[in-house]
Enzyme design. Structure first.
Site, PDB file in Angstrom:
ATOM      1  N   ASN A 210      17.649 -41.600  41.416  1.00 20.87           N
ATOM      2  CA  ASN A 210      18.772 -41.049  42.199  1.00 20.87           C
ATOM      3  C   ASN A 210      18.423 -39.636  42.650  1.00 20.87           C
ATOM      4  O   ASN A 210      17.330 -39.145  42.387  1.00 20.87           O
ATOM      5  CB  ASN A 210      20.060 -41.084  41.374  1.00 20.87           C
ATOM      6  CG  ASN A 210      19.913 -40.277  40.101  1.00 20.87           C
ATOM      7  OD1 ASN A 210      19.735 -39.072  40.142  1.00 20.87           O
ATOM      8  ND2 ASN A 210      19.945 -40.971  38.961  1.00 20.87           N
ATOM      9  N   ASP A 279      22.244 -46.432  35.160  1.00 21.08           N
ATOM     10  CA  ASP A 279      23.026 -47.354  34.333  1.00 21.08           C
ATOM     11  C   ASP A 279      22.249 -48.641  34.067  1.00 21.08           C
ATOM     12  O   ASP A 279      22.473 -49.307  33.063  1.00 21.08           O
ATOM     13  CB  ASP A 279      24.352 -47.687  35.031  1.00 21.08           C
ATOM     14  CG  ASP A 279      25.309 -46.509  34.983  1.00 21.08           C
ATOM     15  OD1 ASP A 279      25.311 -45.796  33.962  1.00 21.08           O
ATOM     16  OD2 ASP A 279      26.043 -46.276  35.972  1.00 21.08           O
ATOM     17  N   LYS A 289       1.032 -53.850  40.455  1.00 20.16           N
ATOM     18  CA  LYS A 289       1.862 -53.529  41.613  1.00 20.16           C
ATOM     19  C   LYS A 289       2.429 -54.824  42.227  1.00 20.16           C
ATOM     20  O   LYS A 289       1.673 -55.778  42.436  1.00 20.16           O
ATOM     21  CB  LYS A 289       1.006 -52.788  42.644  1.00 20.16           C
ATOM     22  CG  LYS A 289       1.804 -52.307  43.808  1.00 20.16           C
ATOM     23  CD  LYS A 289       0.946 -51.551  44.801  1.00 20.16           C
ATOM     24  CE  LYS A 289       1.720 -51.350  46.066  1.00 20.16           C
ATOM     25  NZ  LYS A 289       0.910 -51.285  47.250  1.00 20.16           N
ATOM     26  N   ASP A 308      24.407 -46.199  26.921  1.00 21.94           N
ATOM     27  CA  ASP A 308      25.090 -44.978  27.358  1.00 21.94           C
ATOM     28  C   ASP A 308      24.726 -43.854  26.374  1.00 21.94           C
ATOM     29  O   ASP A 308      25.140 -43.870  25.213  1.00 21.94           O
ATOM     30  CB  ASP A 308      26.604 -45.215  27.384  1.00 21.94           C
ATOM     31  CG  ASP A 308      27.315 -44.051  28.041  1.00 21.94           C
ATOM     32  OD1 ASP A 308      27.112 -42.904  27.600  1.00 21.94           O
ATOM     33  OD2 ASP A 308      28.051 -44.290  29.019  1.00 21.94           O
ATOM     34  N   ILE A 309      23.942 -42.901  26.862  1.00 17.06           N
ATOM     35  CA  ILE A 309      23.413 -41.849  25.970  1.00 17.06           C
ATOM     36  C   ILE A 309      24.556 -40.990  25.426  1.00 17.06           C
ATOM     37  O   ILE A 309      24.624 -40.684  24.234  1.00 17.06           O
ATOM     38  CB  ILE A 309      22.392 -40.966  26.728  1.00 17.06           C
ATOM     39  CG1 ILE A 309      21.231 -41.837  27.219  1.00 17.06           C
ATOM     40  CG2 ILE A 309      21.895 -39.832  25.843  1.00 17.06           C
ATOM     41  CD1 ILE A 309      20.253 -41.125  28.129  1.00 17.06           C
ATOM     42  N   PHE A 325      29.614 -35.233  32.221  1.00 10.93           N
ATOM     43  CA  PHE A 325      29.994 -35.072  33.624  1.00 10.93           C
ATOM     44  C   PHE A 325      30.512 -36.420  34.112  1.00 10.93           C
ATOM     45  O   PHE A 325      30.218 -37.457  33.519  1.00 10.93           O
ATOM     46  CB  PHE A 325      28.794 -34.641  34.466  1.00 10.93           C
ATOM     47  CG  PHE A 325      28.564 -33.156  34.465  1.00 10.93           C
ATOM     48  CD1 PHE A 325      28.065 -32.513  33.335  1.00 10.93           C
ATOM     49  CD2 PHE A 325      28.847 -32.389  35.585  1.00 10.93           C
ATOM     50  CE1 PHE A 325      27.858 -31.144  33.328  1.00 10.93           C
ATOM     51  CE2 PHE A 325      28.646 -31.018  35.592  1.00 10.93           C
ATOM     52  CZ  PHE A 325      28.152 -30.397  34.462  1.00 10.93           C
ATOM     53  N   LYS A 339      36.732 -41.940  31.370  1.00  9.47           N
ATOM     54  CA  LYS A 339      35.440 -41.666  30.708  1.00  9.47           C
ATOM     55  C   LYS A 339      35.631 -40.806  29.452  1.00  9.47           C
ATOM     56  O   LYS A 339      34.940 -40.989  28.454  1.00  9.47           O
ATOM     57  CB  LYS A 339      34.477 -40.973  31.678  1.00  9.47           C
ATOM     58  CG  LYS A 339      33.852 -41.962  32.651  1.00  9.47           C
ATOM     59  CD  LYS A 339      32.904 -41.354  33.653  1.00  9.47           C
ATOM     60  CE  LYS A 339      32.394 -42.479  34.579  1.00  9.47           C
ATOM     61  NZ  LYS A 339      31.770 -42.023  35.796  1.00  9.47           N
ATOM     62  N   LYS A 343      34.144 -42.691  26.291  1.00  8.43           N
ATOM     63  CA  LYS A 343      32.924 -42.134  25.685  1.00  8.43           C
ATOM     64  C   LYS A 343      33.266 -41.256  24.481  1.00  8.43           C
ATOM     65  O   LYS A 343      32.379 -40.734  23.819  1.00  8.43           O
ATOM     66  CB  LYS A 343      32.131 -41.352  26.732  1.00  8.43           C
ATOM     67  CG  LYS A 343      31.754 -42.242  27.924  1.00  8.43           C
ATOM     68  CD  LYS A 343      30.735 -41.644  28.853  1.00  8.43           C
ATOM     69  CE  LYS A 343      30.548 -42.547  30.066  1.00  8.43           C
ATOM     70  NZ  LYS A 343      29.169 -42.631  30.541  1.00  8.43           N
TER      71      LYS A 343
HETATM   72  O1  PMT Z   1      21.142 -32.419  39.238  1.00  9.88           O
HETATM   73  P1  PMT Z   1      21.944 -31.854  40.401  1.00  9.88           P
HETATM   74  O2  PMT Z   1      21.294 -32.152  41.743  1.00  9.88           O
HETATM   75  O3  PMT Z   1      22.275 -30.399  40.230  1.00  9.88           O
HETATM   76  O4  PMT Z   1      23.330 -32.644  40.463  1.00  9.88           O
HETATM   77  C1  PMT Z   1      24.263 -32.500  39.445  1.00  9.88           C
HETATM   78  C2  PMT Z   1      24.935 -33.853  39.106  1.00  9.88           C
HETATM   79  C3  PMT Z   1      25.707 -34.358  40.313  1.00  9.88           C
HETATM   80  C4  PMT Z   1      23.878 -34.859  38.671  1.00  9.88           C
HETATM   81  C5  PMT Z   1      25.892 -33.544  37.905  1.00  9.88           C
HETATM   82  O5  PMT Z   1      26.863 -32.598  38.314  1.00  9.88           O
HETATM   83  C6  PMT Z   1      26.586 -34.809  37.417  1.00  9.88           C
HETATM   84  O6  PMT Z   1      27.615 -35.228  37.904  1.00  9.88           O
HETATM   85  N1  PMT Z   1      25.978 -35.466  36.375  1.00  9.88           N
HETATM   86  C7  PMT Z   1      26.427 -36.764  35.856  1.00  9.88           C
HETATM   87  C8  PMT Z   1      25.909 -37.864  36.719  1.00  9.88           C
HETATM   88  C9  PMT Z   1      26.307 -39.226  36.200  1.00  9.88           C
HETATM   89  O7  PMT Z   1      25.467 -39.988  35.844  1.00  9.88           O
HETATM   90  O8  PMT Z   1      27.622 -39.401  36.098  1.00  9.88           O
HETATM   91  P2  PMT Z   1      28.312 -40.785  35.555  1.00  9.88           P
HETATM   92  O9  PMT Z   1      29.739 -40.627  35.944  1.00  9.88           O
HETATM   93  O10 PMT Z   1      27.580 -41.968  36.028  1.00  9.88           O
HETATM   94  O11 PMT Z   1      28.143 -40.684  33.990  1.00  9.88           O
HETATM   95  C10 PMT Z   1      29.122 -40.108  33.139  1.00  9.88           C
HETATM   96  C11 PMT Z   1      28.463 -39.344  32.016  1.00  9.88           C
HETATM   97  O12 PMT Z   1      27.758 -40.248  31.147  1.00  9.88           O
HETATM   98  C12 PMT Z   1      27.456 -38.313  32.459  1.00  9.88           C
HETATM   99  O13 PMT Z   1      27.591 -37.202  31.600  1.00  9.88           O
HETATM  100  C13 PMT Z   1      26.105 -39.002  32.241  1.00  9.88           C
HETATM  101  O14 PMT Z   1      25.089 -38.053  31.914  1.00  9.88           O
HETATM  102  C14 PMT Z   1      26.412 -39.868  31.044  1.00  9.88           C
HETATM  103  N2  PMT Z   1      25.625 -41.110  31.004  1.00  9.88           N
HETATM  104  C15 PMT Z   1      25.744 -42.051  31.984  1.00  9.88           C
HETATM  105  C16 PMT Z   1      25.046 -43.229  31.906  1.00  9.88           C
HETATM  106  C17 PMT Z   1      24.204 -43.451  30.788  1.00  9.88           C
HETATM  107  N3  PMT Z   1      23.506 -44.556  30.661  1.00  9.88           N
HETATM  108  N4  PMT Z   1      24.099 -42.500  29.830  1.00  9.88           N
HETATM  109  C18 PMT Z   1      24.809 -41.344  29.916  1.00  9.88           C
HETATM  110  O15 PMT Z   1      24.698 -40.482  29.047  1.00  9.88           O
END
Ligand code: PMT
Length: 399
Positions: A210, A279, A289, A308-309, A325, A339, A343
């Protein structure tokens, strides 16, 4: 390098003869590398001119609560958010009384109510006024609210009296401020931060990923470091240089990131998940390849879910404060609240990633802080300024 380097200091000056010492204080703060904004009460301007302080600080002096030049006319809120620390020097008996009452009838008192930054006062007044029971009661109220009080010193006073009531010397106040940043709000704490994207391999040369640049996570690492934390930054691939003096662990995939987090989880007092973790990952990584099929054939990928970490860390390490976030494109607050619960974390920082000015790979961001107690929306800020605000807010979370 001085601990005050690049620190955002608001020096608020109230009316008293000691205000003349504030000019020297500004000079010393600037020399130490601090960024200084001066706020003056109308009483203070009777003792020293705003022009002197403007010249020394390099910034216009703030005197009025309602400032038509400030964004939305709310200069006090902008200043409150800008500050790493507010020092009132000199603090008159009148200012102490108004702070104790929680008044908000001028810029100085309103700013003190609005800021999340530590507020320090350096009282200065006639010795009899300092000893008066009313001032001593106000002092106790302020101490009870975690306002730090430095001084007053004893000695000869401008009015001819001798006793307690002299403002500390500017050099002593600079030492007090330095000590604040020696410790920092997160001194003694270990903060683990994930940042950047993950890469989920399809074959030896291709991956799913991403647009996360890591800017938000790296800015948080710097801000946590500035507040005295031991910082472990676990990052997917980015073009950024990690901040100095943080432990850096580079990873590629979500599975790598999870393992790295679990390895340091016992140490974490605070865990902040800024990374944009994939995800899903391909169910099978081709050793060779992948080759193009016949002209009309598509390619179907089977994906499996990554762990989910954030949720895993929250479940495995209940001692740690966990903050995530939420990257959303619609119904931002509702999704963030879901969330928060799903979480099981203390705060979700929600950003609208459909807006190209903010979110992924931008220099700025605009977020709402979602906790069990409610929602606080912050204005558009640079990721560096925002990170300072977020670390202040996170340092106040408890379980
Ligand atoms: O890196 P930049 O370019 O500065 O951009 C910042 C950002 C947009 C990446 C940042 O501000 C942000 O929003 N980060 C979270 C991105 C995300 O994956 O959001 P989510 O809504 O999908 O996930 C929710 C939370 O679960 C997040 O804290 C994510 O880190 C965590 N997560 C999600 C999936 C997963 N498998 N494990 C996780 O820990």
């Amino acid at each position: 390098m001085s601990r005050l380097n690049n620190k955002h200091i608001i020096l608020a000056i109230s009316g008293g003869i000691a205000a003349y010492k504030s000019a020297e204080l500004v000079r010393l703060l600037i020399k130490a590398g601090a960024k200084v904004q001066v706020v003056m009460t109308s009483g203070a301007t009777a003792f020293i001119t705003p022009l002197t302080l403007q010249a020394l600080s390099g910034n216009p002096v703030h005197q009025h609560l309602l400032n038509p030049k400030a964004e939305a006319g709310m200069g006090h809120i902008q200043l409150a958010r800008w500050a790493d620390l507010v020092l009132i020097a000199p603090a008159s008996a009148n200012v102490m009384a108004r702070l104790a009452q929680g008044q908000a009838d001028d810029l100085l008192t309103t700013l003190c109510l609005a800021t999340n930054a530590p507020v320090l006062i350096a009282p200065a007044m006639n010795q009899a006024m300092w000893k008066d029971q009313a001032t001593q009661d106000n002092l106790q109220t302020l101490l009870g609210r975690n306002i730090q009080v430095h001084g007053p010193a004893s000695g000869e006073q401008a009015c001819g009296d001798t006793g307690s009531g002299r403002m500390l010397e500017p050099s002593q106040l600079v030492s007090v401020l330095n000590a604040q940043f020696d410790q920092g709000l997160l001194a003694g704490k270990t903060v683990v931060i994930t940042a950047g994207p993950t890469r989920e391999a399809l074959d030896p040369v291709r991956f799913i990923s991403n647009h996360s640049s890591g800017k938000m996570g790296y800015a948080l690492a710097q801000a946590a470091k500035d507040q005295g934390a031991t910082v472990i930054l676990i990052s997917g691939p980015t073009h950024l240089t990690p901040p100095e003096d943080v432990t850096f662990i580079g990873v590629n995939s979500a599975q790598d990131m999870l393992l790295a987090c679990l390895n340091v989880g016992d140490d974490a007092d605070v865990f902040i998940a800024t990374a944009a973790v994939a995800d899903y990952r391909p169910a099978k990584v081709s050793e060779q390849k992948l080759k193009k099929q016949n002209a009309d054939d598509g390619l179907t990928l089977e994906l499996v879910q990554n762990a989910d970490i954030l949720a895993t860390m929250s479940a495995h390490y209940p001692r740690a404060i966990t903050v995530g976030f939420a990257a959303e494109t619609q119904d931002i607050i509702t999704h963030a609240q879901t969330k928060l619960k799903r979480k099981n974390v203390q705060m979700i920082i929600a950003n609208d990633v459909s807006d190209t000015r903010i979110g992924f790979n931008s220099d700025d961001n605009q977020v709402s802080l979602v906790t069990a107690n409610g929602v606080e929306s912050l204005p558009l800020l640079s990721k560096h300024n925002l990170a300072r605000q977020l670390i202040l807010a996170i340092s106040k979370l408890s379980k």
